[in-house]
Motif scaffolding. Structure first.
Motif, short mmCIF file in Angstrom:
data_model
loop_
_atom_site.label_atom_id
_atom_site.label_comp_id
_atom_site.label_asym_id
_atom_site.label_seq_id
_atom_site.Cartn_x
_atom_site.Cartn_y
_atom_site.Cartn_z
N HIS A 196 47.64 37.47 41.12
CA HIS A 196 46.53 37.75 42.04
C HIS A 196 46.81 39.02 42.83
O HIS A 196 45.92 39.88 43.00
CB HIS A 196 46.34 36.55 42.98
CG HIS A 196 45.11 36.64 43.82
ND1 HIS A 196 44.90 35.86 44.93
CD2 HIS A 196 44.00 37.43 43.72
CE1 HIS A 196 43.73 36.14 45.46
NE2 HIS A 196 43.17 37.10 44.75
N ARG B 55 38.78 37.59 45.84
CA ARG B 55 39.19 36.19 45.98
C ARG B 55 39.67 35.65 44.64
O ARG B 55 39.19 36.05 43.58
CB ARG B 55 38.02 35.35 46.48
CG ARG B 55 37.47 35.79 47.83
CD ARG B 55 36.41 34.82 48.33
NE ARG B 55 35.34 34.65 47.36
CZ ARG B 55 34.36 33.76 47.48
NH1 ARG B 55 34.33 32.95 48.52
NH2 ARG B 55 33.41 33.68 46.56
N TYR B 56 40.61 34.72 44.70
CA TYR B 56 41.18 34.16 43.47
C TYR B 56 40.11 33.45 42.65
O TYR B 56 40.08 33.57 41.42
CB TYR B 56 42.32 33.19 43.81
CG TYR B 56 43.04 32.68 42.58
CD1 TYR B 56 43.97 33.49 41.93
CD2 TYR B 56 42.80 31.41 42.07
CE1 TYR B 56 44.64 33.04 40.80
CE2 TYR B 56 43.45 30.96 40.93
CZ TYR B 56 44.38 31.78 40.30
OH TYR B 56 45.02 31.33 39.18
N GLU B 57 39.22 32.71 43.31
CA GLU B 57 38.17 32.00 42.58
C GLU B 57 37.22 32.96 41.86
O GLU B 57 36.69 32.64 40.80
CB GLU B 57 37.39 31.07 43.50
CG GLU B 57 36.84 31.72 44.76
CD GLU B 57 37.74 31.51 45.95
OE1 GLU B 57 37.20 31.26 47.05
OE2 GLU B 57 38.98 31.59 45.79
N ASP B 58 37.01 34.14 42.44
CA ASP B 58 36.19 35.14 41.76
C ASP B 58 36.94 35.77 40.60
O ASP B 58 36.35 36.14 39.58
CB ASP B 58 35.75 36.23 42.74
CG ASP B 58 34.78 35.71 43.79
OD1 ASP B 58 34.04 34.75 43.48
OD2 ASP B 58 34.76 36.25 44.91
N ALA C 93 36.85 33.19 37.78
CA ALA C 93 35.54 32.64 37.46
C ALA C 93 35.05 33.14 36.12
O ALA C 93 35.23 34.30 35.75
CB ALA C 93 34.53 32.99 38.55
N ASN D 73 29.36 31.66 34.75
CA ASN D 73 29.23 30.94 36.01
C ASN D 73 28.89 31.88 37.15
O ASN D 73 28.09 31.56 38.03
CB ASN D 73 30.52 30.19 36.34
CG ASN D 73 30.75 29.02 35.39
OD1 ASN D 73 29.81 28.51 34.80
ND2 ASN D 73 32.01 28.62 35.24
N LYS D 74 29.48 33.09 37.12
CA LYS D 74 29.17 34.07 38.15
C LYS D 74 27.71 34.50 38.06
O LYS D 74 27.03 34.65 39.06
CB LYS D 74 30.08 35.30 37.99
CG LYS D 74 31.54 35.04 38.36
CD LYS D 74 32.43 36.19 37.98
CE LYS D 74 32.15 37.42 38.81
NZ LYS D 74 33.08 38.52 38.48
#
Length: 327
Positions: free
Chosen positions: A123, A310-313, A316, A320-321
């Motif tokens: 990350h 962000r890690y989730e971005d 992702a 989904n995005k």
């Protein structure tokens, strides 16, 4: 440093001993990041840009409070270090490793050298790559343009994967990256494109090279239309011609060679999803390489703001995005 040393011998580097002396602890590193972000010494609120800020020692993670919007923040807020639990010293060391590793620095090396998890190191590396994504003025001098392919070799794939990816003829089934290098400045710009059509290749040149400039390419037929608006010269690779006087693309090809060494020797794999970040890393580091190591590190620290990842971005799925944007 010896004048007979290879590479950029005129640069002033930083040894590991000097680095540890520059950043002996988190407090020293934090002060450096603050000096880079607020060079005139005035702390500015990242939320409302107010200068009416007070320091609150009772909040070590967010030592500043804005008197206008009443929010707490730190030098990490709003930049690539936003919400990171990694200490300032390790961030400074991570920037050094990413800056000085001209063929790249793997997340496993960051994991071992900084004593953070591999997940956190991965990350961190992608966050630093965000800083190398910068806009630039159009090239105006003599510009070399070429494209390269990124991906696994067909012989190493199963038959099912070869058929699914379309690998067969040269380059098919691989990601395509087109790049341009201006000879006078030595600067490089590169972009991942979806094909080798007019819109992809010539469109890239139109966006990054000023009309009237001299452009050298290989004999890819797609580049023929550059004769309108540019001084266009071609080196005929198909006829085993690789240089004709000053007409060649060896500068941008040298950049691809370093990029491929990083691909094969350090990263081993670059997923299409994150490929542009790796391209930004190599082009950004290349463009900054004539500067001293300290200047390179300062440039990264100064340009962190507004590039939060962000890690989730990061993990992702693109579909989904897209759904989140459309929904």
């Amino acid at each position: 440093m010896s004048k007979k040393a290879p590479g950029k011998h005129f640069r002033t580097g930083i040894s590991l001993i000097e680095l540890s002396q520059m950043f002996p602890d988190d407090e020293t590193a934090e002060k450096w990041f603050e000096e880079m972000r607020w060079p005139d010494g005035v702390v500015i609120c990242p939320f409302c840009e107010s200068k009416r800020v007070t320091e609150r020692g009772s909040h070590p993670n967010n030592p500043y409070r804005c008197k206008d919007c009443r929010k707490f923040f730190s030098v990490k807020t709003g930049g690539i270090m936003h919400a990171s639990k990694i200490g300032y010293q390790k961030w400074a060391f991570g920037i050094y490793l990413m800056t000085t590793g001209i063929k790249g620095t793997s997340s496993m090396k960051l994991h071992r050298d900084l004593r953070i998890s591999q997940k956190a190191a991965w990350h961190m590396a992608h966050r630093i790559r965000e800083v190398w994504k910068v806009d630039h003025d159009k090239f105006t001098g003599t510009v070399e343009v070429d494209e390269t392919y990124v991906g696994g070799k067909a012989k190493n794939m199963t038959q099912e994967r070869r058929e699914r990816s379309g690998v067969g003829k040269a380059g098919s089934g691989k990601a395509i990256v087109v790049g341009a290098k201006e000879r006078e400045s030595g600067k490089v710009v590169a972009k991942v494109v979806k094909g080798r059509t007019y819109n992809h290749l010539v469109g890239f040149v139109d966006k990054n090279v000023k009309m009237g400039a001299t452009v050298y390419t290989d004999d890819n037929k797609t580049y023929r239309t550059l004769e309108v608006g540019f001084t266009h010269e071609v080196v005929k690779h198909s006829a085993n011609e690789y240089a004709r006087g000053d007409v060649h693309t060896q500068g941008i090809e040298s950049f691809w060679a370093n990029f491929k060494r990083g691909y094969r020797g350090v990263y081993h794999h670059m997923s299409p999803k994150h490929l542009q970040r790796y391209v930004n890393e190599f082009s950004g580091r290349h463009n900054d390489r004539p500067s001293d190591t300290k200047v390179q590190m300062n440039n990264i620290a100064k340009n962190m703001l507004g590039k939060r990842l962000r890690y989730e971005d990061l993990i992702a799925d693109e579909d989904n995005k897209r759904k989140r944007r459309d929904g």
